[in-house]
Write a protein that holds these residues in place. Structure first.
Motif, mmCIF file in Angstrom:
data_model
loop_
_atom_site.group_PDB
_atom_site.id
_atom_site.type_symbol
_atom_site.label_atom_id
_atom_site.label_comp_id
_atom_site.label_asym_id
_atom_site.label_seq_id
_atom_site.Cartn_x
_atom_site.Cartn_y
_atom_site.Cartn_z
ATOM 1 N N ARG A 2 11.844 -45.865 24.834
ATOM 2 C CA ARG A 2 11.828 -44.911 26.574
ATOM 3 C C ARG A 2 13.382 -45.088 26.749
ATOM 4 O O ARG A 2 13.919 -43.882 27.413
ATOM 5 N N LYS A 3 14.091 -46.322 26.588
ATOM 6 C CA LYS A 3 15.479 -45.654 26.729
ATOM 7 C C LYS A 3 16.012 -44.914 25.925
ATOM 8 O O LYS A 3 17.338 -44.443 26.840
ATOM 9 N N GLU A 4 16.272 -44.879 24.736
ATOM 10 C CA GLU A 4 17.350 -44.096 24.422
ATOM 11 C C GLU A 4 15.960 -42.456 24.588
ATOM 12 O O GLU A 4 17.275 -41.495 24.344
ATOM 13 N N ALA A 5 15.291 -42.069 24.945
ATOM 14 C CA ALA A 5 15.358 -40.928 25.263
ATOM 15 C C ALA A 5 15.429 -40.668 26.618
ATOM 16 O O ALA A 5 15.901 -39.460 26.829
ATOM 17 N N TYR A 6 15.387 -41.649 27.498
ATOM 18 C CA TYR A 6 15.993 -41.338 29.041
ATOM 19 C C TYR A 6 17.606 -41.152 28.807
ATOM 20 O O TYR A 6 17.966 -40.374 29.209
ATOM 21 N N GLU A 7 18.267 -42.000 27.642
ATOM 22 C CA GLU A 7 19.429 -41.489 27.152
ATOM 23 C C GLU A 7 19.610 -40.593 26.170
ATOM 24 O O GLU A 7 20.749 -39.565 26.954
ATOM 25 N N ILE A 8 18.627 -39.545 26.072
ATOM 26 C CA ILE A 8 18.991 -38.882 25.587
ATOM 27 C C ILE A 8 18.558 -37.584 26.049
ATOM 28 O O ILE A 8 19.490 -35.839 26.470
ATOM 29 N N ILE A 9 18.018 -38.122 27.568
ATOM 30 C CA ILE A 9 17.638 -36.751 28.180
ATOM 31 C C ILE A 9 18.780 -36.203 28.916
ATOM 32 O O ILE A 9 20.007 -35.065 29.529
ATOM 33 N N GLU A 10 19.521 -37.926 29.302
ATOM 34 C CA GLU A 10 20.651 -37.673 30.437
ATOM 35 C C GLU A 10 22.042 -37.067 30.080
ATOM 36 O O GLU A 10 22.521 -36.160 30.847
#
Length: 160
Positions: free
Chosen positions: A70-78
């Motif tokens: 989830r953290k990686e997905a959020y970082e990718i989105i950001e």
């Protein structure tokens, strides 16, 4: 009823022999089976406990992996948002630069055409002035004729 000590002794001896026989041939194997059963139950309980602990650990690992995903997905989105914002700013800046360059080029072209037009007009005015002067010198006319001649040439220039 009388009490006979011989029968009590015989009963005690019989009980002792029976106890000895049972302990040698029956209690030993029975206790061995019971001990094996106890060991099996303990092993199963230990196995179940270790399986439970392993399952809990695996559950925690899965939770951590899910949290990391989830953290990686959020970082990718950001990062995608940042990149798209930067690209949009770059496109706007490029468009502004190109518009400014086109405007400057157009102003230079206008200035150049204006200078050409002024130069052509000066040349034509100079030619007309020479013609007017030569006509005036040839005719040696009076002031009224001179004004008519100038008006006539100005009309010619205006029609061209």
């Amino acid at each position: 009823m009388s009490w006979h000590w011989e029968s009590t002794v015989i009963a005690m001896v019989a009980f002792g022999v029976l106890y000895w026989l049972l302990s040698k041939y029956a209690f030993g194997p029975l206790f061995d089976v019971m001990e094996k059963r106890r060991q099996l139950v303990l092993e199963q309980m230990n196995t179940a406990e270790s399986s439970r602990k392993a399952a809990e650990q695996q559950m925690e690992d899965q939770k951590a992996a899910l949290q990391q995903a989830r953290k990686e997905a959020y970082e990718i989105i950001e990062q995608a948002r940042t990149t798209s914002s930067k690209q949009a700013d770059d496109i706007v800046q490029t468009a502004k630069t190109e518009a400014s360059r086109l405007k400057d080029d157009a102003l230079k072209d206008i200035e150049s055409e204006k200078n050409k037009a002024i130069a052509a007009l000066r040349s034509e005015v100079g030619g007309i002035s020479v013609k007017i002067a030569s006509k005036i010198i040839e005719k040696q006319v009076d002031e009224k004729s001179q004004e008519q001649l100038v008006d006539q040439y100005l009309k010619e220039v205006g029609s061209k």
